[in-house]
Design a protein around this motif. Structure first.
Motif, PDB file in Angstrom:
ATOM      1  N   ALA A 257      -0.208  -7.238   4.492  1.00  0.00           N
ATOM      2  CA  ALA A 257       0.827  -5.880   4.181  1.00  0.00           C
ATOM      3  C   ALA A 257       0.526  -4.755   4.951  1.00  0.00           C
ATOM      4  CB  ALA A 257       1.128  -5.894   2.799  1.00  0.00           C
ATOM      5  N   ILE A 258      -0.792  -4.324   4.903  1.00  0.00           N
ATOM      6  CA  ILE A 258      -0.914  -3.113   5.824  1.00  0.00           C
ATOM      7  C   ILE A 258      -1.097  -3.184   7.113  1.00  0.00           C
ATOM      8  CG2 ILE A 258      -3.040  -1.547   6.299  1.00  0.00           C
ATOM      9  CD1 ILE A 258      -4.152  -2.413   3.563  1.00  0.00           C
TER      10      ILE A 258
ATOM     11  N   LEU B 270       2.797  -2.833   7.759  1.00  0.00           N
ATOM     12  CA  LEU B 270       3.163  -1.518   7.868  1.00  0.00           C
ATOM     13  C   LEU B 270       2.804  -0.775   9.067  1.00  0.00           C
ATOM     14  CD1 LEU B 270       4.557   0.689   6.314  1.00  0.00           C
ATOM     15  CD2 LEU B 270       2.379   0.876   5.159  1.00  0.00           C
TER      16      LEU B 270
ATOM     17  N   ASP C  98       4.893  -1.761  11.840  1.00  0.00           N
ATOM     18  CA  ASP C  98       6.308  -0.997  11.736  1.00  0.00           C
ATOM     19  C   ASP C  98       6.151   0.433  12.185  1.00  0.00           C
ATOM     20  OD1 ASP C  98       7.283  -3.497  10.811  1.00  0.00           O
ATOM     21  OD2 ASP C  98       7.398  -2.816   8.818  1.00  0.00           O
ATOM     22  N   TRP C  99       4.997   0.865  11.629  1.00  0.00           N
ATOM     23  CA  TRP C  99       5.085   2.623  12.022  1.00  0.00           C
ATOM     24  C   TRP C  99       5.048   2.666  13.401  1.00  0.00           C
ATOM     25  CZ3 TRP C  99      -0.186   5.467  10.342  1.00  0.00           C
ATOM     26  CH2 TRP C  99      -0.025   6.960  10.687  1.00  0.00           C
TER      27      TRP C  99
ATOM     28  N   LEU D  60       5.924   7.368   9.293  1.00  0.00           N
ATOM     29  CA  LEU D  60       5.278   6.550   8.391  1.00  0.00           C
ATOM     30  C   LEU D  60       5.940   6.470   6.975  1.00  0.00           C
ATOM     31  CD1 LEU D  60       3.041   4.716   7.298  1.00  0.00           C
ATOM     32  CD2 LEU D  60       1.677   6.606   6.668  1.00  0.00           C
TER      33      LEU D  60
ATOM     34  N   ALA E  68       9.144   4.361   7.662  1.00  0.00           N
ATOM     35  CA  ALA E  68       9.010   2.711   7.737  1.00  0.00           C
ATOM     36  C   ALA E  68       8.713   2.398   6.257  1.00  0.00           C
ATOM     37  CB  ALA E  68       7.325   2.852   8.704  1.00  0.00           C
ATOM     38  N   VAL E  69       7.849   3.344   5.570  1.00  0.00           N
ATOM     39  CA  VAL E  69       7.860   2.608   4.103  1.00  0.00           C
ATOM     40  C   VAL E  69       9.334   2.437   3.559  1.00  0.00           C
ATOM     41  CG1 VAL E  69       7.025   3.264   1.772  1.00  0.00           C
ATOM     42  CG2 VAL E  69       5.504   3.633   3.804  1.00  0.00           C
TER      43      VAL E  69
ATOM     44  N   ALA F 239      11.055  -0.450   4.751  1.00  0.00           N
ATOM     45  CA  ALA F 239      10.369  -1.910   4.027  1.00  0.00           C
ATOM     46  C   ALA F 239      10.917  -1.916   2.838  1.00  0.00           C
ATOM     47  CB  ALA F 239       8.768  -1.966   3.939  1.00  0.00           C
TER      48      ALA F 239
END
Length: 674
Positions: free
Chosen positions: A16-17, A20, A23-24, A46, A49-50, A53
């Protein structure tokens, strides 16, 4: 215990990290290069991006379901707009990010999706965890709705064109990790079976799925009685052929699923299958398929990798030419696109469809992956790019194996092929003429016109996909010299067109029809009408043997130095079938009895030194006739199942598969007559 739990938590958080962070980075680049978008700091991106998601996890399933209700048009619109809507929503909710309307967000969403797809491919190369997570996420609702059972289901994966000798070599070399693990651990057993003439996908699948291989004499043929030219990778013709032999008791009749096949096996659910494509497309997409299409890890990822596959094909073709690798064929621009579609897009779609129906608890699934066969036709069966496609299918097998652990029933996996492939320089490359031109030359002075039926086998997969999605058929195959008219049933090029002969090819198997007679002619009749034809064909160095039916002696195989009388096995002179293996005579005897066999059946040479054949089509790897590995397909099955004896012909494999399904309780007894 606490340490174990922490390790498990770390194992779940690490992917997941990584996602992320990817994606960032992708969203940062998209904002930086898109006019109308800007961000104050990287931390604002960031946060966006969160938010993206979270919005995707909550809204994408709802949008996919809504798109599926609108049909294929809704799905296409969803694919174009869903990600843009989610990106737009995340950007306007994030503080300190300037968004000048929807369209900047639309273009940024595509840049973002392409970068994420490429980045995920780099980060997860060789790892199926991301794809597995996507499949489990997209089928979550289906799994909740499915009833659980302990009765095993059977997943049958066909690797189109894989020969048993090549499979053994790849497994011994460890090049196919999943299959190698199965064989070395003893969980599965590898067996070889004999594909009878003709060694083609339609004939083998008619046998494997219906036990009816005797209804298919070649990849394409002329029905002299009706005047119809049948090309089995046309949905209309595939449907027509299946109607002739389907009895409702095919391999998949009891709740099974047919995916990406030529024939349906009488499956109640049939997708991307040629024989059902014309009626299957009107059902519209399912929720799971819609979810695949609107997810950036779905269709967008597949398209990005498809483009990458096309670039790779251009490089590999150029490398073949630069290194002067022989034999080889010209790899046209149309094939570049075809390879990308079959080797990535259709493979991913098949994987998603198989996942969907496994999570529904389907008792039996049969799916044909054509990746290897398509590349081997143009690059060669044992060339590096062909072997790389096998690794991709092996990756699919590993993903399905892991996916099965979450299915509502346990699954056993069977891997099989429909035929092998043989390699060689083509007939045209060797002799500077095609089979059609040779026949025409031999007919000079007889006033005969020659019609031919060229058609690339693998375009049928794309044709089935477009037909099913579009809900209607568009006839795209045609005979040269205008034998067929668009949107019409194929007609025999007989007296109405002035064509005397129809010449068709299936790999290194050729058939010649004297089209003006609505029955099969005998050797004596052919000789009386065209005295140069048989003699010229037999004498040609590119022809291994010719089979015709004599009015007095029955079927005979003619060679340059001898005759094999198939009816009684008598041989005059040198046996022309000796180089083609122990099954050759039996295969020809059987082939002679099939409906719609040509007046003249001929097989190319078999090089005694290299083992190569000479395809009558422009394919460096071919199948359809006799010679080489093309008649030696593979069957890999769970080791605890009763081992089959020698299997000769696809019908025998069909009976074995039915027996295994019956032993698992997956077949219902046939209804008594009346």
């Amino acid at each position: 215990m606490a340490a174990v739990n922490l390790r498990r938590l770390g194992g779940r958080l690490r992917p997941a990290i990584v996602v992320l962070l990817l994606d960032w980075a992708a969203l940062s680049i998209a904002i930086a290069v898109t006019p109308g978008l800007s961000a104050s700091t990287g931390w604002d991106v960031l946060l966006a991006a969160v938010l993206l998601a979270i919005a995707a996890a909550v809204l994408r399933p709802l949008l996919a379901t809504f798109a599926a209700r609108l049909g294929w048009a809704g799905v296409v619109a969803g694919w174009l707009l869903t990600q843009a809507l989610l990106v737009y929503l995340a950007l306007i909710l994030a503080p300190h990010i300037r968004v000048d309307g929807f369209w900047p967000a639309f273009w940024a969403s595509w840049i973002y999706s392409i970068l994420v797809s490429a980045g995920m491919w780099l980060v997860t190369a060789g790892d199926n965890s991301a794809m597995l997570a996507h499949l489990l996420r997209s089928t979550k609702q289906t799994r909740r709705e499915a009833a659980t059972t302990t009765v095993p289901g059977v997943l049958m994966i066909q690797i189109d064109g894989l020969s048993a000798p090549l499979a053994r070599w790849a497994i011994q070399a460890g090049n196919l990790p999943t299959l190698t693990r199965w064989i070395r651990s003893g969980s599965h057993t590898l067996a070889e079976w004999h594909a009878q003439l003709p060694a083609t996908t339609p004939a083998s699948q008619a046998g494997l799925l219906h036990g009816a291989s005797a209804h298919v004499p070649a990849f394409r043929w002329l029905e002299k009685e009706t005047g119809r030219l049948v090309v089995t990778n046309h949905p209309r013709d595939a449907e027509y052929v299946e109607r002739g032999f389907s009895d409702g008791r095919g391999l998949l009749a009891d709740g099974g699923v047919s995916l990406s096949n030529v024939f349906s096996g009488d499956a109640p659910v049939s997708l991307l299958t040629m024989s059902t494509a014309r009626r299957g497309g009107r059902r519209g997409p399912t929720r799971e398929v819609s979810s695949y299409l609107v997810d950036p890890f779905g269709l967008t990822r597949s398209l990005v990798l498809t483009v990458g596959e096309m670039v790779k094909e251009v490089f590999q073709a150029k490398r073949q030419r630069a290194r002067n690798i022989e034999p080889r064929v010209h790899r046209a621009a149309s094939y570049v696109a075809l390879r990308g579609v079959t080797n990535v897009l259709l493979r991913d779609l098949n994987l998603n469809l198989a996942a969907e129906h496994m999570m529904r608890g389907a008792p039996a699934l049969y799916c044909d992956f054509v990746d290897y066969d398509e590349i081997a036709h143009h690059a060669g069966p044992t060339r590096a790019e062909s072997l790389a496609s096998l690794d991709g299918i092996d990756w699919v097998l590993g993903t399905l194996e892991q996916l099965a652990r979450s299915a509502p029933r346990p699954y056993q996996i069977v891997v099989l092929s429909d035929h092998g492939q043989s390699q060689g320089a083509t007939f045209l490359q060797r002799y500077g003429t095609t089979l059609e031109a040779l026949v025409r030359r031999l007919m000079v002075g007889d006033g005969a016109d020659v019609a031919t039926a060229p058609d690339n086998e693998q375009w049928g997969r794309v044709r089935a996909l477009l037909t099913e999605v579009g809900g209607e058929q568009k006839v795209v195959g045609r005979l040269t010299h205008s034998v067929l008219e668009a949107h019409e049933e194929p007609a025999a090029p007989g007296p109405a067109t002035g064509a005397e002969l129809v010449v068709v090819a299936s790999g290194n198997l050729g058939m010649v029809y004297l089209a003006r007679k609505r029955r099969r002619l005998t050797l004596e009749e052919i000789e009386s009408r065209h005295p140069n034809l048989l003699t010229g064909l037999i004498a040609h160095p590119g022809v291994g043997f010719v089979m015709v039916r004599s009015g007095s002696r029955g079927p005979v195989a003619l060679g340059r130095d001898g005759v094999h009388h198939l009816a009684d096995g008598r041989i005059d002179g040198t046996d022309p079938l000796a180089p083609f293996g122990p099954h050759a005579a039996d295969d020809l005897r059987r082939h002679d009895t099939l409906p719609h066999v040509g007046d003249i059946v001929l097989n190319s040479l078999l090089d005694p030194v290299t083992g190569e054949v000479a395809a009558f089509e422009e394919l460096v790897g071919c199948h359809g006739g006799l010679g080489g590995w093309q008649t030696r397909p593979v069957l890999i099955h769970p080791a605890e199942w009763p081992a089959p004896g020698p299997l000769t012909g696809a019908d025998a494999v069909h009976r074995q598969l039915v027996s295994w399904l019956d032993a698992l309780g997956l077949r219902t007894p046939p209804e008594p007559p009346g």
